[in-house]
Design an enzyme around this catalytic site. Structure first.
Site, PDB file in Angstrom:
ATOM      1  N   HIS A  19     -28.513   1.385  58.739  1.00 56.97           N
ATOM      2  CA  HIS A  19     -28.238   0.731  59.916  1.00 56.97           C
ATOM      3  C   HIS A  19     -27.003  -0.106  60.080  1.00 56.97           C
ATOM      4  CE1 HIS A  19     -31.749   2.935  61.212  1.00 56.97           C
ATOM      5  NE2 HIS A  19     -32.416   2.120  60.092  1.00 56.97           N
ATOM      6  N   ASP A  20     -27.195  -1.519  59.481  1.00 55.70           N
ATOM      7  CA  ASP A  20     -26.299  -2.520  59.663  1.00 55.70           C
ATOM      8  C   ASP A  20     -25.296  -2.528  59.004  1.00 55.70           C
ATOM      9  OD1 ASP A  20     -29.322  -4.948  59.728  1.00 55.70           O
ATOM     10  OD2 ASP A  20     -28.303  -3.749  61.195  1.00 55.70           O
TER      11      ASP A  20
END
Ligand code: RIB
Ligand code: CA
Length: 313
Positions: free
Chosen positions: A243-244
């Site tokens: 995700h990040d």
């Protein structure tokens, strides 16, 4: 060209850690002015500790780490140990940090940095709940117009929720904070689950991390080995979704991504859909367009970039 100045606001979190490492490995493009920890995946004492662990892994103890808010603006904290483990950084065995935590509150660092740097020269990169960012804006409204851009991981539309049927974790934890950020008028780029669920650490990609033969490569492989199980079990995914790191990759190579500039509103009332990012992807309403909502990426290009950058550490 001078490197772009960024503040990383984060709740490490294995994927946060990979995003931070990728940024630290890119000093020609990114100048990390500081890291502000926020309560999210795990409580604040752990997120600020994990941020320092990651900086020490990268040998960048010159970068200051600040503890920010330990709870959402108006709600009790919801954490995600079921995904990230009780430390928030389960997987690799990394030493406790020896670098200091700054005394200054993370929100004060954000405010003071935006006031001292020239207007429009600092990008905010939130990787967790938006509590620190929104608290800074509420405390010091004069800084809002000084922000160059916000590039954040959060939200979901076609991919729907990961913490409730409707909401993604970062937005769900502090929906009031998210509403403040999305109503700020700042140029916002959103990396939602719609795109991050296409950045999967498959077996060969994990092997490529390990094949770097470095402490960072080994640690990232161990992190993704650990936190893939939640998504494999829930979605049948072919590996951990990074995700990040999509935030960092967007800053480095935006051409790897595609999306639309649309209206995105945050549900802050209904308990059923609390924290949902209501993305007007099809332009049905005449609501003001306030965010670039990313829907797709070149996954092979993303992992080639990530692996190459990790290899520099
Ligand atoms: O929903 C995914 C997001 O929540 C990621 O930022 C992960 O680190 C957690 O904070
Ligand atoms: Ca995060």
């Amino acid at each position: 060209m001078a490197p772009r100045k960024i503040i990383i606001d984060t709740d490490p979190g294995q994927d946060d850690a990979v995003a931070i490492l990728m940024a630290l490995a890119s000093p020609d493009e990114l100048e990390v002015l500081g890291i502000t920890a926020v309560a999210g995946n795990v409580p604040l004492p752990l997120t600020q500790k994990n941020a320092r662990i990651v900086l020490e892994l990268a040998g960048r103890t010159d970068i200051p780490v600040f503890a920010g808010c330990d709870a959402p603006m108006k709600r009790p904290l919801v954490t995600a140990e079921h995904v990230h483990g009780k430390t928030g950084l389960d997987g690799p065995s990394l030493p406790d940090p020896t670098m200091p935590l700054q005394d200054k509150h993370g929100v004060d660092f954000i405010i003071e940095t935006l006031r001292s740097e020239p207007p429009g020269t600092v990008t905010l990169c939130p990787l967790g709940p938006l509590t620190n960012i929104a608290t800074a804006f509420a405390t010091a409204p004069d800084i809002v117009d000084r922000v160059q851009q916000i590039v954040l991981m959060g939200g979901a539309y076609f991919e729907v929720g990961n913490i409730t049927p409707a909401a993604e974790f970062n937005i769900y934890v502090d929906p009031e904070a998210a509403a403040i950020v999305f109503e700020s008028g700042i140029d916002i780029v959103v990396l939602p689950l719609d795109v991050t669920h296409k950045a999967l650490v498959t077996g060969p990609r994990n092997i490529a991390f390990r094949a770097l033969g470095t402490p960072a490569g080994e640690a990232v492989a161990a992190m993704t080995d650990f936190f893939e199980r939640f998504d494999k079990e829930k979605y049948g995914s072919d590996g951990a979704p990074l995700h990040d790191p999509c935030v960092t990759a967007y800053l480095l190579k935006p051409e790897l991504f595609s999306g639309r500039h649309i209206n995105v509103e945050i549900e802050t009332v209904s308990e059923l859909t609390l924290g949902m990012t209501v993305a007007d992807w099809w332009g049905i309403t005449d609501r003001a367009k306030n965010a670039t909502f990313i829907g797709d990426l070149d996954a092979d290009g993303f992992f080639a970039l990530l692996t190459e950058r990790l290899g520099r550490l």
